[in-house]
Scaffold this motif. Structure first.
Motif, PDB file in Angstrom:
ATOM      1  N   LYS A 132      -9.884   8.631  -6.242  1.00 52.25           N
ATOM      2  CA  LYS A 132      -8.451   8.744  -6.538  1.00 52.25           C
ATOM      3  C   LYS A 132      -7.966  10.096  -6.042  1.00 52.25           C
ATOM      4  O   LYS A 132      -8.180  11.119  -6.686  1.00 52.25           O
ATOM      5  CB  LYS A 132      -8.236   8.651  -8.059  1.00 52.25           C
ATOM      6  CG  LYS A 132      -8.335   7.243  -8.589  1.00 52.25           C
ATOM      7  CD  LYS A 132      -6.959   6.743  -9.005  1.00 52.25           C
ATOM      8  CE  LYS A 132      -6.801   5.261  -8.774  1.00 52.25           C
ATOM      9  NZ  LYS A 132      -7.054   4.399  -9.842  1.00 52.25           N
TER      10      LYS A 132
ATOM     11  N   HIS B  73      -7.878   1.042   3.862  1.00 49.30           N
ATOM     12  CA  HIS B  73      -7.284   1.440   2.578  1.00 49.30           C
ATOM     13  C   HIS B  73      -7.595   0.446   1.464  1.00 49.30           C
ATOM     14  O   HIS B  73      -7.767   0.840   0.310  1.00 49.30           O
ATOM     15  CB  HIS B  73      -5.779   1.659   2.722  1.00 49.30           C
ATOM     16  CG  HIS B  73      -5.452   3.077   3.080  1.00 49.30           C
ATOM     17  ND1 HIS B  73      -5.588   4.115   2.192  1.00 49.30           N
ATOM     18  CD2 HIS B  73      -5.051   3.634   4.239  1.00 49.30           C
ATOM     19  CE1 HIS B  73      -5.266   5.250   2.786  1.00 49.30           C
ATOM     20  NE2 HIS B  73      -4.935   4.991   4.033  1.00 49.30           N
TER      21      HIS B  73
ATOM     22  N   LEU C 121       0.837  -1.210   0.000  1.00 46.19           N
ATOM     23  CA  LEU C 121       0.000   0.000   0.000  1.00 46.19           C
ATOM     24  C   LEU C 121       0.871   1.258   0.000  1.00 46.19           C
ATOM     25  O   LEU C 121       0.635   2.182  -0.786  1.00 46.19           O
ATOM     26  CB  LEU C 121      -0.931   0.011   1.221  1.00 46.19           C
ATOM     27  CG  LEU C 121      -2.117  -0.961   1.201  1.00 46.19           C
ATOM     28  CD1 LEU C 121      -2.820  -0.976   2.570  1.00 46.19           C
ATOM     29  CD2 LEU C 121      -3.111  -0.621   0.096  1.00 46.19           C
TER      30      LEU C 121
ATOM     31  N   HIS D  79     -10.867   1.392   0.221  1.00 47.69           N
ATOM     32  CA  HIS D  79     -10.745   2.659  -0.486  1.00 47.69           C
ATOM     33  C   HIS D  79     -10.185   2.455  -1.894  1.00 47.69           C
ATOM     34  O   HIS D  79     -10.666   3.035  -2.861  1.00 47.69           O
ATOM     35  CB  HIS D  79      -9.827   3.577   0.330  1.00 47.69           C
ATOM     36  CG  HIS D  79      -9.602   4.913  -0.275  1.00 47.69           C
ATOM     37  ND1 HIS D  79     -10.556   5.906  -0.247  1.00 47.69           N
ATOM     38  CD2 HIS D  79      -8.532   5.424  -0.927  1.00 47.69           C
ATOM     39  CE1 HIS D  79     -10.078   6.970  -0.864  1.00 47.69           C
ATOM     40  NE2 HIS D  79      -8.854   6.705  -1.289  1.00 47.69           N
ATOM     41  N   LEU D  80      -9.192   1.596  -2.013  1.00 47.81           N
ATOM     42  CA  LEU D  80      -8.505   1.422  -3.301  1.00 47.81           C
ATOM     43  C   LEU D  80      -9.187   0.425  -4.224  1.00 47.81           C
ATOM     44  O   LEU D  80      -8.961   0.433  -5.423  1.00 47.81           O
ATOM     45  CB  LEU D  80      -7.056   0.955  -3.077  1.00 47.81           C
ATOM     46  CG  LEU D  80      -6.087   1.992  -2.541  1.00 47.81           C
ATOM     47  CD1 LEU D  80      -4.711   1.372  -2.371  1.00 47.81           C
ATOM     48  CD2 LEU D  80      -6.010   3.192  -3.483  1.00 47.81           C
ATOM     49  N   SER D  81     -10.003  -0.464  -3.656  1.00 45.91           N
ATOM     50  CA  SER D  81     -10.625  -1.488  -4.505  1.00 45.91           C
ATOM     51  C   SER D  81     -12.075  -1.134  -4.805  1.00 45.91           C
ATOM     52  O   SER D  81     -12.683  -1.710  -5.702  1.00 45.91           O
ATOM     53  CB  SER D  81     -10.592  -2.847  -3.801  1.00 45.91           C
ATOM     54  OG  SER D  81     -11.399  -2.796  -2.635  1.00 45.91           O
TER      55      SER D  81
ATOM     56  N   TYR E 268       2.525   1.835  -3.247  1.00 50.25           N
ATOM     57  CA  TYR E 268       1.562   2.373  -4.218  1.00 50.25           C
ATOM     58  C   TYR E 268       1.333   3.874  -3.998  1.00 50.25           C
ATOM     59  O   TYR E 268       1.407   4.673  -4.933  1.00 50.25           O
ATOM     60  CB  TYR E 268       0.228   1.627  -4.141  1.00 50.25           C
ATOM     61  CG  TYR E 268      -0.821   2.325  -4.979  1.00 50.25           C
ATOM     62  CD1 TYR E 268      -0.711   2.346  -6.375  1.00 50.25           C
ATOM     63  CD2 TYR E 268      -1.876   3.021  -4.391  1.00 50.25           C
ATOM     64  CE1 TYR E 268      -1.631   3.032  -7.166  1.00 50.25           C
ATOM     65  CE2 TYR E 268      -2.794   3.709  -5.172  1.00 50.25           C
ATOM     66  CZ  TYR E 268      -2.669   3.715  -6.554  1.00 50.25           C
ATOM     67  OH  TYR E 268      -3.561   4.398  -7.325  1.00 50.25           O
ATOM     68  N   TYR E 269       1.051   4.248  -2.766  1.00 46.98           N
ATOM     69  CA  TYR E 269       0.733   5.662  -2.512  1.00 46.98           C
ATOM     70  C   TYR E 269       1.927   6.575  -2.786  1.00 46.98           C
ATOM     71  O   TYR E 269       1.757   7.708  -3.225  1.00 46.98           O
ATOM     72  CB  TYR E 269       0.238   5.854  -1.081  1.00 46.98           C
ATOM     73  CG  TYR E 269      -1.213   5.441  -0.902  1.00 46.98           C
ATOM     74  CD1 TYR E 269      -2.246   6.165  -1.523  1.00 46.98           C
ATOM     75  CD2 TYR E 269      -1.564   4.346  -0.120  1.00 46.98           C
ATOM     76  CE1 TYR E 269      -3.579   5.793  -1.364  1.00 46.98           C
ATOM     77  CE2 TYR E 269      -2.894   3.974   0.049  1.00 46.98           C
ATOM     78  CZ  TYR E 269      -3.894   4.706  -0.586  1.00 46.98           C
ATOM     79  OH  TYR E 269      -5.203   4.340  -0.423  1.00 46.98           O
TER      80      TYR E 269
ATOM     81  N   ARG F  96      -0.809  -1.564  -6.092  1.00 47.11           N
ATOM     82  CA  ARG F  96      -2.226  -1.547  -5.709  1.00 47.11           C
ATOM     83  C   ARG F  96      -2.855  -2.912  -5.999  1.00 47.11           C
ATOM     84  O   ARG F  96      -3.539  -3.500  -5.161  1.00 47.11           O
ATOM     85  CB  ARG F  96      -2.970  -0.450  -6.470  1.00 47.11           C
ATOM     86  CG  ARG F  96      -4.391  -0.196  -5.972  1.00 47.11           C
ATOM     87  CD  ARG F  96      -5.161   0.734  -6.905  1.00 47.11           C
ATOM     88  NE  ARG F  96      -5.490   0.056  -8.152  1.00 47.11           N
ATOM     89  CZ  ARG F  96      -6.590  -0.676  -8.344  1.00 47.11           C
ATOM     90  NH1 ARG F  96      -7.477  -0.793  -7.378  1.00 47.11           N
ATOM     91  NH2 ARG F  96      -6.781  -1.269  -9.487  1.00 47.11           N
TER      92      ARG F  96
END
Ligand code: DMJ
Length: 456
Positions: free
Chosen positions: A451, A162, A93, A165-167, A96-97, A105
Motif C-alpha cells: 500500500k 496494477h 484504477l 499490485h492491488l490484489s 482508486y489511486y 479497487r
C-alpha cells in the motif's frame, strides 16, 4: 474553460443518458456501443478521474454512488477485452489511486478477473472478444485469418500490472508478461511488429504495420511499462527503442513541403497516409526522449515536435480547424483527407494529447496556442445544446453532426486540455503515467510496499 466544457458534457449526459454508455447529444438520448456488450455506464467510469482532477466534487460523488449501486459485471455480454480494459479497468484504477475509495479497487479487480478467460488460447495471446458470462472468446471476424490485434492484446500491460499490485494475485501480471515472451520469440519483418498475430498458431497474420489504428498503443505501452516500473523493466525499454528505430527507418518520411509523417507499411510497400490516431506518437516520442541513448535525446524531442506540427497542419488545413480521421501525402496533397470516408472528426484526443506532452516537455508557448485553437473549434462546431457531437466532414461549410458524445471526450480530450493549461505539478510525469485512455496510474517505485502513499 475545459472545466466549463466538462460541465456541459457531463450535465447533458446526466440529463439524457444517465447510466447508459454514451450520450447522443442531438437526439438527446442514450447511445449504446457493442464494444461494451451490456456493461453499462461507460461515460461515468471513463469520466471519474477527470471529475476528480477538475475538483467537480458533487459530480464525482454522484458518479461514485452510481458505481457502488449499479456497475454490474455479472451480465451475459460479449465485450471487447481491449475497450473494457482501457476504459473500465483503467478508469476504476485511476479513480482508486486518486480518491483512495475502496469500491473502485474492488470493482477493478472483480472486472479484471472476468477478463482472465480471454487468455485461454494455445499461446496465451488473448482473444479480442469475450463473453464475460460464459468465458468464451473469439476474434474479430474481419481480422486476418483469425488473428488477434497487436494494439488490443498489447494494451493490457499497465492495467494488469496494477491489478496484481492491488490484489496481491500475480496471475494478471503473468498473463501480460507471457504476451511479451511470445512476441520476443517471433521473427519480426525488418524489426517491425505486424498488426495481426494468430493466438492459436503463434504466427503473424498479414504483414501490415501501423503506428495508428491496430498498432498504436502497443508501442505506447512498451515505453510506459518501463516508465511505470520506475525504469526497471529493461525488457520493455529495449523493445520500445528497438521498435522506434525500425519505425524511423521504414515508416517515417518527410513530404516535399517539409512535413514529417508516419506512413503505414503493407508487406514492404508504404501507404502515405497518417491517421488521427497516429498523432499520439508525437507525445510518445517526446516522452521517451529522456530514456533514449544520450545522443538521441534531442532527436526524439525533435521528432515529437515535427509530428505535432504535421498534425496541427492537418487541423489547420480544414474548414472547421479540427482534424480528419486520416490524411494523406500523395497525389499532390499534404496533410489533407482525400477520401470522403476519412473526413470525419469524432472528438478524438490524440492531437491535443501530443500538444500537452510537448508543452510539458518543452514549454514552447505554441502548444498552448494550438490547444486554444482546438478549444475554439470544439466550441464553435461540436458544442450543441445537448452536449458535444462529432462531425461528419471537417472540410464542409456546414456542420453535419454525427450525434455521438464519445466517452473518451470526457476521459481524454477534456483532461488533456485541462492539463495543457495547468501547472506541471498536477499529475507530474515522475509519478504518473497515463494509460491509453488518459487514466493516470502511479509509477510503482522500487521501495513501494503493498500500500503505497502516492503523491497526487
Ligand atoms: C481511445 O479509446 C484511446 O485513446 C485509444 O487508444 C484509441 N481510441 C480512442 C480515442 O481516439
Amino acid at each position: 474553460v475545459s472545466l466549463q466544457m466538462m460541465k456541459h458534457a457531463w450535465d447533458n449526459y446526466k440529463r439524457y443518458a444517465w447510466g447508459l454508455n454514451e450520450l447522443k447529444p442531438i437526439s438527446k438520448q442514450g447511445h449504446s456501443s457493442n464494444l461494451f456488450g451490456n456493461i453499462q455506464g461507460a461515460t461515468i467510469v471513463d469520466a471519474l478521474d477527470t471529475l476528480y482532477i477538475m475538483e467537480m466534487k458533487e459530480e464525482f460523488k454522484e458518479a461514485k454512488e452510481w458505481v457502488e449501486k449499479n456497475l454490474d459485471f455479472n451480465v451475459n455480454a460479449e465485450i471487447s477485452v481491449f475497450e473494457v480494459n482501457i476504459r473500465f479497468v483503467g478508469g476504476l484504477l485511476s479513480a482508486y489511486y486518486l480518491s483512495g475509495e475502496e469500491v473502485f479497487r474492488k470493482k477493478a479487480v472483480e472486472l479484471g478477473e472476468k477478463l482472465l478467460p480471454a487468455f485461454n488460447t494455445p499461446t496465451g495471446i488473448p482473444w479480442a472478444l469475450l463473453n464475460i458470462k460464459s468465458g468464451i472468446g473469439r476474434n474479430w471476424p474481419w481480422a486476418s485469418g483469425g488473428s488477434s490485434i497487436l494494439a488490443e492484446f498489447g494494451t493490457l500491460h499497465l492495467e494488469f500490472v496494477h491489478l496484481s499490485h492491488l490484489s496481491g494475485n500475480p496471475v494478471f501480471a503473468e498473463k501480460v508478461m507471457n504476451i511479451r515472451k511470445v512476441l520476443n520469440r517471433l521473427d519480426k519483418p525488418e524489426g517491425l511488429y505486424p498488426n495481426y498475430l494468430n493466438p492459436s498458431s503463434g504466427q503473424w497474420g498479414q504483414h501490415h504495420v501501423s503506428i495508428g489504428g491496430l498498432g498504436d498503443s502497443f508501442y505506447e505501452y512498451l515505453l510506459k511499462a518501463w516508465l511505470m516500473s520506475d525504469k526497471t523493466d529493461e525488457d520493455g525499454k529495449k523493445m520500445y527503442y528497438d521498435a522506434v528505430q525500425a519505425i524511423e527507418t521504414h515508416l517515417i518520411r518527410k513530404s516535399s513541403g517539409g512535413l514529417t509523417y508516419i506512413a503505414e507499411w503493407k508487406g514492404g510497400l508504404l501507404e502515405h497516409k497518417m491517421g488521427h490516431l497516429t498523432c499520439f506518437a508525437g507525445g510518445m516520442f517526446a516522452l521517451g526522449a529522456d530514456g533514449a541513448p544520450s545522443d538521441k535525446t534531442g532527436h526524439h524531442i525533435e521528432l515529437g515536435a515535427e509530428i505535432a506540427r504535421t498534425c496541427h497542419e492537418s487541423y489547420d488545413r480544414t474548414r472547421m480547424k479540427l482534424g480528419p480521421e486520416a490524411f494523406r501525402f500523395d497525389g499532390g496533397v499534404e496533410a489533407i483527407a482525400t477520401r470522403q470516408n476519412e473526413k470525419y472528426y469524432i472528438l478524438r484526443p490524440e492531437v491535443i494529447e501530443t500538444y500537452m506532452y510537448m508543452w510539458r516537455l518543452t514549454h514552447d508557448p505554441k502548444y498552448r496556442e494550438w490547444g486554444w485553437e482546438a478549444v475554439e473549434a470544439l466550441e464553435k462546431h461540436c458544442r450543441v445544446d445537448g452536449g458535444y457531437s462529432g462531425l461528419r466532414d471537417v472540410y464542409n461549410n456546414h456542420e453535419s453532426h454525427d450525434d455521438v458524445q464519445q466517452s473518451f471526450f470526457l476521459s481524454e480530450t477534456l483532461k488533456y486540455l485541462y492539463l495543457l493549461f495547468s501547472e506541471d505539478d498536477l499529475l507530474p510525469f515522475e509519478h504518473w503515467v497515463f494509460n491509453t485512455e488518459a487514466h493516470p496510474l502511479p509509477v510503482l517505485h522500487k521501495d513501494d510496499g503493498n500500500k503505497e502513499e502516492n503523491q497526487k
